[in-house]
Design a protein around this motif. Structure first.
Motif, PDB file in Angstrom:
ATOM      1  N   GLY A 174      42.558  44.284   2.429  1.00  0.00           N
ATOM      2  CA  GLY A 174      43.117  45.584   2.818  1.00  0.00           C
ATOM      3  C   GLY A 174      44.469  45.517   3.493  1.00  0.00           C
ATOM      4  N   ALA A 175      44.952  44.306   3.845  1.00  0.00           N
ATOM      5  CA  ALA A 175      46.212  44.189   4.590  1.00  0.00           C
ATOM      6  C   ALA A 175      47.381  43.945   3.649  1.00  0.00           C
ATOM      7  N   SER A 176      48.551  43.771   4.239  1.00  0.00           N
ATOM      8  CA  SER A 176      49.733  43.416   3.474  1.00  0.00           C
ATOM      9  C   SER A 176      50.079  41.972   3.853  1.00  0.00           C
ATOM     10  N   ALA A 177      49.780  41.035   2.925  1.00  0.00           N
ATOM     11  CA  ALA A 177      49.936  39.608   3.235  1.00  0.00           C
ATOM     12  C   ALA A 177      51.410  39.229   3.343  1.00  0.00           C
ATOM     13  N   THR A 178      51.746  38.447   4.370  1.00  0.00           N
ATOM     14  CA  THR A 178      53.129  38.015   4.600  1.00  0.00           C
ATOM     15  C   THR A 178      53.166  36.488   4.710  1.00  0.00           C
ATOM     16  N   PRO A 179      53.526  35.790   3.604  1.00  0.00           N
ATOM     17  CA  PRO A 179      53.549  34.312   3.671  1.00  0.00           C
ATOM     18  C   PRO A 179      54.672  33.808   4.568  1.00  0.00           C
ATOM     19  N   MET A 180      54.372  32.774   5.337  1.00  0.00           N
ATOM     20  CA  MET A 180      55.343  32.280   6.327  1.00  0.00           C
ATOM     21  C   MET A 180      54.906  30.887   6.773  1.00  0.00           C
ATOM     22  N   PRO A 181      55.845  29.967   7.047  1.00  0.00           N
ATOM     23  CA  PRO A 181      55.427  28.658   7.578  1.00  0.00           C
ATOM     24  C   PRO A 181      54.737  28.797   8.943  1.00  0.00           C
ATOM     25  N   TYR A 182      53.815  27.889   9.179  1.00  0.00           N
ATOM     26  CA  TYR A 182      52.975  27.884  10.390  1.00  0.00           C
ATOM     27  C   TYR A 182      53.821  27.955  11.670  1.00  0.00           C
ATOM     28  N   ALA A 183      54.876  27.154  11.732  1.00  0.00           N
ATOM     29  CA  ALA A 183      55.645  27.019  12.974  1.00  0.00           C
ATOM     30  C   ALA A 183      56.361  28.317  13.366  1.00  0.00           C
ATOM     31  N   GLU A 184      56.481  29.267  12.417  1.00  0.00           N
ATOM     32  CA  GLU A 184      57.229  30.498  12.720  1.00  0.00           C
ATOM     33  C   GLU A 184      56.347  31.643  13.188  1.00  0.00           C
ATOM     34  N   VAL A 185      55.020  31.421  13.180  1.00  0.00           N
ATOM     35  CA  VAL A 185      54.106  32.552  13.371  1.00  0.00           C
ATOM     36  C   VAL A 185      54.152  33.100  14.810  1.00  0.00           C
ATOM     37  N   TYR A 186      54.223  32.217  15.792  1.00  0.00           N
ATOM     38  CA  TYR A 186      54.172  32.695  17.192  1.00  0.00           C
ATOM     39  C   TYR A 186      55.288  33.721  17.443  1.00  0.00           C
ATOM     40  N   THR A 187      56.507  33.345  17.105  1.00  0.00           N
ATOM     41  CA  THR A 187      57.655  34.227  17.375  1.00  0.00           C
ATOM     42  C   THR A 187      57.554  35.526  16.579  1.00  0.00           C
ATOM     43  N   ALA A 188      57.073  35.411  15.334  1.00  0.00           N
ATOM     44  CA  ALA A 188      56.965  36.617  14.502  1.00  0.00           C
ATOM     45  C   ALA A 188      55.906  37.579  15.053  1.00  0.00           C
ATOM     46  N   LEU A 189      54.839  37.013  15.627  1.00  0.00           N
ATOM     47  CA  LEU A 189      53.828  37.871  16.257  1.00  0.00           C
ATOM     48  C   LEU A 189      54.401  38.503  17.527  1.00  0.00           C
ATOM     49  N   GLN A 190      55.108  37.687  18.280  1.00  0.00           N
ATOM     50  CA  GLN A 190      55.653  38.148  19.561  1.00  0.00           C
ATOM     51  C   GLN A 190      56.658  39.289  19.358  1.00  0.00           C
ATOM     52  N   SER A 191      57.490  39.131  18.327  1.00  0.00           N
ATOM     53  CA  SER A 191      58.547  40.131  18.120  1.00  0.00           C
ATOM     54  C   SER A 191      58.044  41.362  17.380  1.00  0.00           C
ATOM     55  N   GLY A 192      56.797  41.308  16.867  1.00  0.00           N
ATOM     56  CA  GLY A 192      56.259  42.468  16.149  1.00  0.00           C
ATOM     57  C   GLY A 192      56.612  42.483  14.668  1.00  0.00           C
ATOM     58  N   ILE A 193      57.251  41.416  14.158  1.00  0.00           N
ATOM     59  CA  ILE A 193      57.490  41.320  12.701  1.00  0.00           C
ATOM     60  C   ILE A 193      56.137  41.269  11.999  1.00  0.00           C
ATOM     61  N   LEU A 194      55.195  40.615  12.647  1.00  0.00           N
ATOM     62  CA  LEU A 194      53.830  40.553  12.123  1.00  0.00           C
ATOM     63  C   LEU A 194      52.911  41.405  12.993  1.00  0.00           C
ATOM     64  N   ASP A 195      51.855  41.957  12.357  1.00  0.00           N
ATOM     65  CA  ASP A 195      50.809  42.631  13.134  1.00  0.00           C
ATOM     66  C   ASP A 195      49.661  41.689  13.415  1.00  0.00           C
ATOM     67  N   GLY A 196      49.634  40.555  12.696  1.00  0.00           N
ATOM     68  CA  GLY A 196      48.538  39.619  12.909  1.00  0.00           C
ATOM     69  C   GLY A 196      48.685  38.408  12.015  1.00  0.00           C
ATOM     70  N   ALA A 197      47.675  37.563  12.043  1.00  0.00           N
ATOM     71  CA  ALA A 197      47.664  36.352  11.219  1.00  0.00           C
ATOM     72  C   ALA A 197      46.197  36.014  10.986  1.00  0.00           C
TER      73      ALA A 197
END
Ligand code: GCU
Length: 333
Positions: free
Chosen positions: A192-215
């Motif tokens: 049901g989500a919108s999948a956003t592929p991304m390297p592992y090391a970038e996930v923390y910052t993307a979650l923090q900045s709100g680029i991602l809603d989750g992982a």
């Protein structure tokens, strides 16, 4: 080589650091090597502990001819690059998520499908059985110079988000990070989500900045990567029992003497059992940390998720090899 020389070499390599520190062959391959080993996890992750214990055991089992020198924190590169470096022999060994081999041989997708493994016990038993796995594990040797030794479990992967999620409808419109793989993208989209592929090391910052809603990941990664600070809701979707392959440059294993190859295999089986034990302990510890640090853990009705995932598994079983492998793995459940 005596133990002191081995350790001195190990120290030298670590001090050199980075790719420049890749170990030269010590004499001919038959004489052994301290193999550079890439890991994208922190030094708190159980794979790091299990690999270092494997190094000690392997050195003992081969009279100090072979060892592994583990570079943690993805200092040798992200998994997509490192898998190519192992093929070239620039890096000797690595832990590579199951998804990272999908692009080299589509049959690897079978190992990442929802529902292929019931649990960790089933997964570890099947993946150490070379009668079942041997052809797949050697399938990249001629084309890419990569041999798969076996795998470490990643346990069940679950979704975690900034806002709480309990149903597929709650995931609608959310950007959820996934690994860079077709199966991973399709699974999360199906849920049901919108999948956003991304390297592992970038996930923390993307979650923090709100680029991602989750992982989505297991509890151990969620805690060791500190994602729990920036996505405070952890939902037990268990959409995949993930695995990490241990890969080695084919030229290296082919260069081993028969006795060393046997010792390597036997010490690998001990390392695998040790990793599984550590994994279970560290998953419990991670859950305790999540509770201590105030994460909301949600236990949804999994049925609507499982129903949506069924079609994903079917879509990828397109070759005779993948269908036969899937059926064989299910027989062992
Ligand atoms: C887990 C897995 C890693 C993988 C990571 C990811 O932590 O063990 O190999 O890279 O998930 O989601 O990228």
């Amino acid at each position: 080589m005596d133990r002191r020389t081995f350790l001195a070499l190990a120290g030298g390599v670590t001090a050199a650091g980075g790719l420049a520190g890749c170990t030269p062959l010590i004499g001919s391959p038959e004489e052994g090597k301290l193999m550079s080993f890439s890991l994208n996890q922190t030094t708190e992750h159980p794979s790091y502990a299990a690999l270092n214990a494997w190094n000690v055991d392997l050195a003992q089992a081969t009279s100090d001819r072979w060892g592994i020198d583990v570079y943690a924190n993805a200092t040798l590169g992200g998994q997509q690059e490192v898998v190519m470096l192992v093929g070239d022999g620039a890096v000797d060994m690595a832990v590579i998520s199951g998804t990272a081999l999908e692009n080299l041989n589509g049959d690897y997708r079978t190992m990442n499908l929802p529902g292929v493994f019931d649990d960790i016990e089933h997964q570890v038993r099947v993946t150490n059985d070379l009668d079942i796995m041997g052809d797949l594990y050697s399938s990249l040797e001629e084309s890419h110079g990569i041999t798969v030794v076996g795998m470490f479990t990643q346990g069940a992967r679950n979704v975690y988000t900034r806002a709480p999620v309990e149903t597929p409808e709650d995931l609608a419109g959310t950007r959820i990070r996934v690994q860079e793989s077709d199966v991973a993208i399709d699974m999360i989209n199906a849920m049901g989500a919108s999948a956003t592929p991304m390297p592992y090391a970038e996930v923390y910052t993307a979650l923090q900045s709100g680029i991602l809603d989750g992982a989505e990941n297991n509890e151990v990664s969620y805690v060791t990567q500190r994602h729990l600070e920036v996505a405070r809701n952890y939902t037990h979707t268990a959409h995949q029992v993930g695995l990490d392959f241990i890969v080695v440059h084919t030229g290296l294993v082919r260069g081993m003497s028969e006795a060393d190859a046997r010792a390597f295999r036997e010490s690998w089986l001990r390392a695998s059992a040790n990793h599984t034990r550590l994994w279970i302990e560290e998953t419990e510890a991670a859950v305790a940390t999540m509770l201590d640090e105030g994460v909301t853990i949600l236990e949804p009705d999994r049925a609507p998720f499982v129903e949506r995932l069924q079609a994903v598994a079917e879509r990828y079983l397109t070759t005779d090899t993948s269908r036969a492998l899937y059926a064989r793995i299910r027989e062992e459940a």
